[in-house]
Design an enzyme around this catalytic site. Structure first.
Site, mmCIF file in Angstrom:
data_model
loop_
_atom_site.group_PDB
_atom_site.id
_atom_site.type_symbol
_atom_site.label_atom_id
_atom_site.label_comp_id
_atom_site.label_asym_id
_atom_site.label_seq_id
_atom_site.Cartn_x
_atom_site.Cartn_y
_atom_site.Cartn_z
ATOM 1 N N CYS A 162 -1.794 -0.793 -1.220
ATOM 2 C CA CYS A 162 -3.741 -1.213 -1.659
ATOM 3 C C CYS A 162 -4.366 -0.935 -0.255
ATOM 4 O O CYS A 162 -5.845 -1.637 -0.916
ATOM 5 C CB CYS A 162 -3.418 -2.849 -2.030
ATOM 6 S SG CYS A 162 -2.349 -3.046 -3.804
ATOM 7 N N HIS A 302 -9.550 -8.987 1.383
ATOM 8 C CA HIS A 302 -9.029 -8.826 0.372
ATOM 9 C C HIS A 302 -8.874 -9.566 -0.635
ATOM 10 O O HIS A 302 -8.590 -8.557 -1.772
ATOM 11 C CB HIS A 302 -7.313 -8.105 1.470
ATOM 12 C CG HIS A 302 -6.725 -7.675 0.662
ATOM 13 N ND1 HIS A 302 -6.824 -6.081 -0.404
ATOM 14 C CD2 HIS A 302 -5.204 -7.146 0.346
ATOM 15 C CE1 HIS A 302 -6.113 -5.994 -0.634
ATOM 16 N NE2 HIS A 302 -4.518 -6.612 -0.547
ATOM 17 N N GLU A 313 -4.670 -14.523 5.197
ATOM 18 C CA GLU A 313 -5.592 -13.723 5.577
ATOM 19 C C GLU A 313 -6.801 -14.561 5.722
ATOM 20 O O GLU A 313 -7.250 -14.619 6.849
ATOM 21 C CB GLU A 313 -6.046 -12.499 4.197
ATOM 22 C CG GLU A 313 -7.368 -11.875 4.635
ATOM 23 C CD GLU A 313 -8.125 -11.824 3.270
ATOM 24 O OE1 GLU A 313 -7.985 -11.516 2.612
ATOM 25 O OE2 GLU A 313 -9.066 -10.137 4.039
ATOM 26 N N LYS A 332 -13.010 -9.884 -5.690
ATOM 27 C CA LYS A 332 -11.667 -8.868 -6.792
ATOM 28 C C LYS A 332 -11.528 -10.154 -7.959
ATOM 29 O O LYS A 332 -11.380 -9.993 -9.379
ATOM 30 C CB LYS A 332 -9.939 -9.773 -6.114
ATOM 31 C CG LYS A 332 -10.109 -8.374 -5.328
ATOM 32 C CD LYS A 332 -8.591 -8.084 -4.873
ATOM 33 C CE LYS A 332 -7.878 -7.096 -4.229
ATOM 34 N NZ LYS A 332 -9.093 -6.562 -3.257
ATOM 35 N N HIS A 337 -8.092 -6.364 -9.404
ATOM 36 C CA HIS A 337 -6.996 -5.877 -7.738
ATOM 37 C C HIS A 337 -6.703 -4.278 -8.351
ATOM 38 O O HIS A 337 -6.501 -3.895 -9.271
ATOM 39 C CB HIS A 337 -5.927 -6.530 -7.707
ATOM 40 C CG HIS A 337 -5.488 -6.014 -5.956
ATOM 41 N ND1 HIS A 337 -6.421 -5.328 -5.729
ATOM 42 C CD2 HIS A 337 -4.732 -6.346 -5.896
ATOM 43 C CE1 HIS A 337 -5.209 -4.510 -4.545
ATOM 44 N NE2 HIS A 337 -4.287 -5.589 -4.597
ATOM 45 N N PHE A 396 0.308 -3.135 -0.213
ATOM 46 C CA PHE A 396 1.816 -2.975 0.618
ATOM 47 C C PHE A 396 2.861 -1.729 1.418
ATOM 48 O O PHE A 396 2.575 -0.954 1.488
ATOM 49 C CB PHE A 396 3.308 -2.710 -1.201
ATOM 50 C CG PHE A 396 2.711 -4.037 -1.757
ATOM 51 C CD1 PHE A 396 2.599 -5.053 -1.723
ATOM 52 C CD2 PHE A 396 3.109 -3.372 -3.153
ATOM 53 C CE1 PHE A 396 2.602 -6.093 -2.771
ATOM 54 C CE2 PHE A 396 3.358 -5.027 -4.844
ATOM 55 C CZ PHE A 396 2.793 -6.275 -4.044
#
Lengths: 415, 81
Positions: A162, A302, A313, A332, A337, A396
């Protein structure tokens, strides 16, 4: 600021919030979510997503035989077309070997792959499409952009889950600083809302299960968040050295001032519990931009809407920024996402924030998680004069990427 | 041959092939700007409803429309023309 600074002169967007920069930006600033029930994943534990609306209607505009391209490549081509036009460039005329392409994607043409695998099992190998491989390969968006726009310079794809789109932009920055290119088309594309991928993400518990209220399922930083919502799309940025942009009279939208990357080296899918990798990437981006935390007015986070990401985060942002406390948002909440495209789409939104002095709200936040000690923009878009803004992307595998964008105002007269 | 030829022309005019050039029996697929992958795709589209194994069709670089039709005719179980 010298002529060697790297600037953004063009943007192209294909997002669940709309096709085109203006449509997407307008919806994101209004904070109107896009998640809705999705017939293509009906019957799965999660049956809603954030789709690009009515994309098939623009297929004929992206060149001949778009049907032989996977959806993720189609998105990339449409976004690139807009970005090139926005930059005032004519691909027929540009110095082809000096134009590079870097496109990030997490899964490439996985939709084509799934369809053809089903065909293999059902009808046998003889009826497999010969176009499977060139449609599926994750480098193909970059390759097709080069073919469509006559770009014969360095051509790369990036795959950092991502963070892929942000990694692509970071690599493009390196190419331009090294003098390998005058112009780079950089961004990300993803079309992963397939039955297999949706079921796989659901199986690992990454997706929101708010089936009774999909529109409000993507709610970054909210106390009641329970996972992300699958999205799709693409963003392409036209990047060039300021001296090159000046020589052709182009007006930069913003400066790509810094890039920071790191690895958690911790776990395949879980972020480091203290957000150490994110923190390192943030500090590196600031260092690369030669900026202090107090110069940052905004972070496009993010912010996936998962319990773990938003918590770790926010801790990393708080540690790095300290009392400076910039305004934080996650777009988002509107787009879902968009996975490998997210880093590029959100980089584009960050550019627009810097350029327009406006920070979009985080949609669907009813109550910010008390463990998240950030100035989260909620409700309505917030006007703000921004000298510097950051865009965070994590993937990931423990990939962390932060991009820093500065106002183009600092370029005037200073070169 | 008259049964398959019109279908083939129609296939070629529509997505994903979208051939705009004049289609004649003597034309090679190269003339029609259909690349090797496109020819293989076309072969699958034609063979599947006829129950022909596409792997039995040879697709050399200079394959003409007529040569493809001849192979399909020869392999068709009911001698479709």
């Amino acid at each position: 600021m010298t002529g060697d600074a790297v600037v953004v002169t063009g943007l192209g967007l294909v997002t669940p919030a709309g096709i085109g920069v203006k449509t997407s930006w307008d919806r994101v600033c209004r904070g109107v979510p896009t998640a809705a029930r999705d017939p293509e994943i009906e019957g799965l534990p999660v049956d809603f997503s954030c789709r690009v609306p009515d994309f098939d209607s623009c297929l004929s505009a992206i060149g001949r035989q778009p049907w032989r391209l996977d959806r993720y490549t189609q998105f990339a081509l449409a976004a690139a077309q807009e970005a090139i036009q926005d930059a005032g460039l004519e691909p027929e005329d540009w110095d082809r070997p000096r134009v590079g392409v870097v496109v990030g994607t997490a899964a490439g043409g996985v939709g084509t792959f799934e369809r053809e695998h089903k065909r293999l099992l059902g009808k046998g190998h003889a009826l497999l499409s010969p176009a499977l491989m060139p449609m599926f390969l994750p480098n193909m968006a970059a390759g097709q952009l080069a073919i469509a726009f006559h770009a014969t310079g360095p051509n790369l794809s990036a795959s950092t889950a991502c963070a892929s789109g942000a990694t692509a932009i970071g690599l493009a920055l390196s190419l331009l600083r090294a003098g390998s290119c005058d112009i780079v088309l950089a961004g990300g594309a993803e079309a992963m809302i397939t039955p297999l991928c949706t079921a796989a993400f659901a199986k690992m518990g990454a997706l929101s299960r708010r089936r009774d209220d999909p529109e409000r399922a993507s709610r970054p930083f909210d106390s009641a968040r329970d996972g992300f919502v699958m999205g799709e799309g693409a963003a392409i940025l036209v990047l060039e050295r300021y001296g090159h942009a000046q020589s052709r009279g182009a007006l930069p939208r913003a400066v790509l001032a810094g890039y920071g990357a790191s690895a958690d080296a911790h776990h395949a899918v879980a972020p480091h519990p203290d957000g150490r990798g994110a923190e390192l990437a943030l500090r590196r981006a600031l260092g690369d931009a030669g900026a202090a935390p107090e110069e940052v007015g905004h972070v496009n986070a993010h912010g996936t809407s998962t319990t773990l990401n938003d918590l770790t985060e926010s801790a990393a942002i708080a540690r790095v920024m300290g009392p400076a406390a910039p305004a934080v948002t996650s777009t988002k909440g509107v787009t879902g996402h968009t996975l490998g495209a997210a880093g590029a789409i959100e980089a584009a939104f960050t550019v627009l924030s810097v350029q327009n002095g406006l920070i979009p709200p985080t949609a669907n936040v009813q109550s910010v998680d008390p463990a998240i000690e950030l100035d989260v923009v909620t409700g309505a878009a917030r006007p703000a004069q921004l000298q510097l803004a950051l865009s965070n992307s994590f993937g990931f595998g423990g990939h962390n990427v932060v991009l820093a964008f500065g106002t183009a105002d600092c370029l005037s007269g200073g070169t | 041959m008259s049964d398959i030829y019109p279908s083939l022309v129609q296939f070629l005019r529509e997505p994903p092939f979208e051939v705009t050039a004049e289609i004649t029996r003597d034309a090679t697929f190269n003339d029609l700007d259909v690349d090797s992958l496109g020819v293989m795709e076309l072969v699958i589209w034609i063979c599947e409803p006829l129950g022909i194994d596409p792997d039995d069709i040879e697709t050399p670089h200079n394959l003409t429309v007529q040569a493809l039709l001849d192979q399909v005719e020869k392999l068709s179980p009911d001698g479709t023309k």
